[in-house]
Write a protein that holds these residues in place. Sequence first.
Motif, PDB file in Angstrom:
ATOM      1  N   TYR A 140     -17.007  -5.902 -11.223  1.00  0.00           N
ATOM      2  CA  TYR A 140     -15.699  -6.147 -11.812  1.00  0.00           C
ATOM      3  C   TYR A 140     -14.621  -6.318 -10.743  1.00  0.00           C
ATOM      4  O   TYR A 140     -13.647  -7.041 -10.959  1.00  0.00           O
ATOM      5  N   GLN A 141     -14.801  -5.700  -9.599  1.00  0.00           N
ATOM      6  CA  GLN A 141     -13.868  -5.904  -8.496  1.00  0.00           C
ATOM      7  C   GLN A 141     -13.918  -7.361  -8.037  1.00  0.00           C
ATOM      8  O   GLN A 141     -12.890  -7.954  -7.715  1.00  0.00           O
ATOM      9  N   LYS A 142     -15.096  -7.952  -8.055  1.00  0.00           N
ATOM     10  CA  LYS A 142     -15.263  -9.370  -7.675  1.00  0.00           C
ATOM     11  C   LYS A 142     -14.513 -10.257  -8.668  1.00  0.00           C
ATOM     12  O   LYS A 142     -13.869 -11.230  -8.260  1.00  0.00           O
ATOM     13  N   PHE A 143     -14.560  -9.934  -9.978  1.00  0.00           N
ATOM     14  CA  PHE A 143     -13.800 -10.702 -10.969  1.00  0.00           C
ATOM     15  C   PHE A 143     -12.304 -10.622 -10.671  1.00  0.00           C
ATOM     16  O   PHE A 143     -11.591 -11.626 -10.779  1.00  0.00           O
TER      17      PHE A 143
ATOM     18  N   HIS B 229     -14.796 -11.967 -17.021  1.00  0.00           N
ATOM     19  CA  HIS B 229     -16.232 -11.808 -17.268  1.00  0.00           C
ATOM     20  C   HIS B 229     -16.660 -12.951 -18.189  1.00  0.00           C
ATOM     21  O   HIS B 229     -15.902 -13.336 -19.094  1.00  0.00           O
ATOM     22  N   PRO B 230     -17.838 -13.530 -17.992  1.00  0.00           N
ATOM     23  CA  PRO B 230     -18.257 -14.672 -18.815  1.00  0.00           C
ATOM     24  C   PRO B 230     -18.163 -14.425 -20.324  1.00  0.00           C
ATOM     25  O   PRO B 230     -17.777 -15.333 -21.078  1.00  0.00           O
ATOM     26  N   HIS B 231     -18.452 -13.221 -20.780  1.00  0.00           N
ATOM     27  CA  HIS B 231     -18.349 -12.928 -22.215  1.00  0.00           C
ATOM     28  C   HIS B 231     -16.895 -13.002 -22.672  1.00  0.00           C
ATOM     29  O   HIS B 231     -16.598 -13.522 -23.748  1.00  0.00           O
ATOM     30  N   LEU B 232     -15.994 -12.476 -21.847  1.00  0.00           N
ATOM     31  CA  LEU B 232     -14.576 -12.515 -22.194  1.00  0.00           C
ATOM     32  C   LEU B 232     -14.032 -13.933 -22.080  1.00  0.00           C
ATOM     33  O   LEU B 232     -13.175 -14.347 -22.872  1.00  0.00           O
TER      34      LEU B 232
END
Length: 119
Positions: free
Chosen positions: A80-83, A90-93
């Motif tokens: 999540y830090q990379k996002f 995130h791909p789902h979001l």
Amino acid sequence: QQLSHSTAQLTMQQQQLSQLASDREQEKAEKGRQELDYRQPWDILKNVDPDIRPVYHEWTNETKNAYSAYYTQQHLHDKYQKFLEDDTLHPHLQSEKDFKWQFTKSYQQVGVPLHGEDG
């Protein structure tokens, strides 16, 4: 002749003692190598009092679970830090964000986009 006999006997005793010392050194070296060999943790428990083994098993399981949870949380944190660093979702979001809702025509005629939304 008696002197040569006692000399031969002393020599023989000396050889036997030397052989014994050599054997002991060899056993000692072998034991030292065995102690350096890697052992599985449960191998060590074979030498522990049987009444204490369950305590060590419980501790092992708790420790394993704690490290597993730490690793999982660290992995998720890094993900999540990379996002955040890439300023992405995130791909789902992202798929949820990109989903185009099918509003009825009557709603589309009166509906107004929220301030800051794409509409």
